[in-house]
Design a protein around this motif. Structure first.
Motif, PDB file in Angstrom:
ATOM      1  N   UNK A  79       0.825  -1.212   0.000  1.00 34.07           N
ATOM      2  CA  UNK A  79       0.000   0.000   0.000  1.00 34.07           C
ATOM      3  C   UNK A  79       0.855   1.257   0.000  1.00 34.07           C
ATOM      4  N   UNK A  80       1.919   1.247   0.795  1.00 33.36           N
ATOM      5  CA  UNK A  80       2.784   2.432   0.866  1.00 33.36           C
ATOM      6  C   UNK A  80       3.636   2.575  -0.389  1.00 33.36           C
ATOM      7  N   UNK A  81       3.992   1.455  -1.025  1.00 36.61           N
ATOM      8  CA  UNK A  81       4.923   1.518  -2.156  1.00 36.61           C
ATOM      9  C   UNK A  81       4.218   1.727  -3.483  1.00 36.61           C
ATOM     10  N   UNK A  82       3.065   1.095  -3.682  1.00 39.59           N
ATOM     11  CA  UNK A  82       2.465   1.055  -5.015  1.00 39.59           C
ATOM     12  C   UNK A  82       1.800   2.357  -5.408  1.00 39.59           C
ATOM     13  N   UNK A  83       1.344   3.155  -4.448  1.00 42.05           N
ATOM     14  CA  UNK A  83       0.657   4.387  -4.804  1.00 42.05           C
ATOM     15  C   UNK A  83       0.739   5.400  -3.698  1.00 42.05           C
ATOM     16  N   UNK A  84      -0.318   6.178  -3.551  1.00 47.26           N
ATOM     17  CA  UNK A  84      -0.340   7.226  -2.532  1.00 47.26           C
ATOM     18  C   UNK A  84      -1.445   6.950  -1.524  1.00 47.26           C
ATOM     19  N   UNK A  85      -1.586   5.680  -1.182  1.00 45.73           N
ATOM     20  CA  UNK A  85      -2.622   5.282  -0.240  1.00 45.73           C
ATOM     21  C   UNK A  85      -2.469   5.989   1.103  1.00 45.73           C
ATOM     22  N   UNK A  86      -3.610   6.236   1.726  1.00 43.03           N
ATOM     23  CA  UNK A  86      -3.623   6.570   3.139  1.00 43.03           C
ATOM     24  C   UNK A  86      -3.572   5.258   3.910  1.00 43.03           C
ATOM     25  N   UNK A  87      -2.578   5.068   4.741  1.00 39.40           N
ATOM     26  CA  UNK A  87      -2.479   3.874   5.583  1.00 39.40           C
ATOM     27  C   UNK A  87      -2.829   4.303   7.001  1.00 39.40           C
TER      28      UNK A  87
END
Length: 344
Positions: free
Chosen positions: A231-239
């Motif tokens: 999630x952190x690497x593939x895009x700009x997701x809010x984690x």
């Protein structure tokens, strides 16, 4: 039909495990991307497939033939490196023909093959130029043609676009994909660029610290990341953690401890104009801290009682009215909160 089998590949350098029991298969004609940060093992794996790096254990099978113990020349794989590795004293034609001449092929046989490649990479009329007379993108096309002209069973691309500027990269990656489709060439592509991987791949294998974190289609990887790392690497997701979401005043937080939420899935509007909360949404208010223009998208960073949330929205009149320190209301769809496996 499975064409390539990569089974239980392990590689250690001294005490460091660079490849940890890597296994996956590739269909004939499929374009696979190994995606991950520097040092995750993706280039080491690619070079091992080519026979340029040895492995401690595991098996490579291509077209039903076990190539694990074969020298590079007999593996029938072609490799394009990050550096073009063209011979500066040879013309475009001579660079492409080099491998065929080394294989003792007659000139009458290889000339039409080379001419076909020159046309395929759209360099007709430039066959007598030297590398120094070509642009970076043209040089990379020559390097690609030099590998393709030998008709390898598998094409390996090791970050071939990283030395090019952004505009040329976008153009050339699309050209590589079109050539790959036209030739139906089974391809393994290495990159650390998420956009690049999502654009060209049939499937993406995300790697981290010598392991496979997740494998799937670009849509699966982007829409349903399986772990915090992806999630952190593939895009700009809010984690977001469940505890901080609850402390930020969000209700109806789903089951789980950690969630990924796409920034474009979140609705935003001025708090003073907020309408009634729709069904299936978590609603909260915060303060807009920053607005950044990203091409046709504006990214808003919103502070909600200490929790930072990114929201992406297309440009329009209403969006442009939002300014720093504006009180805003956010609408987060419960269905868009993807549970994640936390990094340990």
């Amino acid at each position: 039909m499975t064409f390539v089998r990569i089974e239980n590949i392990t590689k250690k350098y001294q005490q460091q495990t660079v490849l940890n029991n890597i296994s996956f298969t590739i269909e004939e004609g499929e374009f696979i991307t190994l995606l991950g940060p520097s040092g995750c093992g993706k280039s080491t794996l690619l070079r091992a497939v080519a026979g340029l790096n040895d492995i401690d254990s595991g098996t490579f099978v291509v077209g039903g033939r076990n190539i694990t113990a074969l020298p590079p020349k007999k593996r029938e794989v072609g490799m394009v490196f990050q550096s073009y590795a063209l011979f500066p004293n040879m013309t475009v034609f001579e660079n492409i023909a080099f491998g065929l001449k080394i294989d003792k092929m007659k000139k009458s046989e290889y000339v039409p093959m080379v001419e076909e490649m020159i046309e395929l990479i759209d360099l007709k009329g430039k066959e007598n130029r030297y590398p120094a007379q070509l642009s970076g993108g043209q040089q990379q096309r020559v390097a690609l043609a030099r590998s393709l002209v030998k008709r390898p069973k598998v094409l390996l691309l090791d970050e071939p676009l990283s030395a090019l500027d952004a505009q040329i990269r976008r153009t050339l990656r699309n050209e590589i994909r079109q050539i790959q489709k036209r030739l139906k060439m089974t391809t393994i592509f290495v990159t650390h660029d998420q956009e690049e991987a999502l654009t060209v791949s049939d499937r993406i294998i995300v790697m981290n610290q010598g392991r496979i974190e997740q494998a799937g289609t670009p849509e699966e990887i982007y829409m349903s990341p399986a772990s915090e790392f992806v999630a952190r690497f593939i895009g700009n997701y809010n984690v977001l953690g469940k505890r901080e979401m609850t402390e930020a005043g969000l209700n109806r937080v789903p089951e789980g401890e950690l969630f990924a939420v796409r920034p474009e899935a979140i609705g935003i509007e001025p708090a003073e104009e907020a309408a009634r909360a729709p069904e299936g949404y978590m609603v909260t208010e915060g303060k807009l801290k920053q607005a950044s223009i990203l091409g046709n998208v504006i990214r808003f960073t919103v502070d909600i009682r200490g929790m930072q949330v990114n929201v992406d929205a297309l440009h329009d009149y209403n969006i442009h009215r939002l300014r720093d320190e504006t009180a805003v209301r956010l609408y987060i769809p419960v269905s868009e909160c993807r549970p994640l496996q936390k990094i340990v």
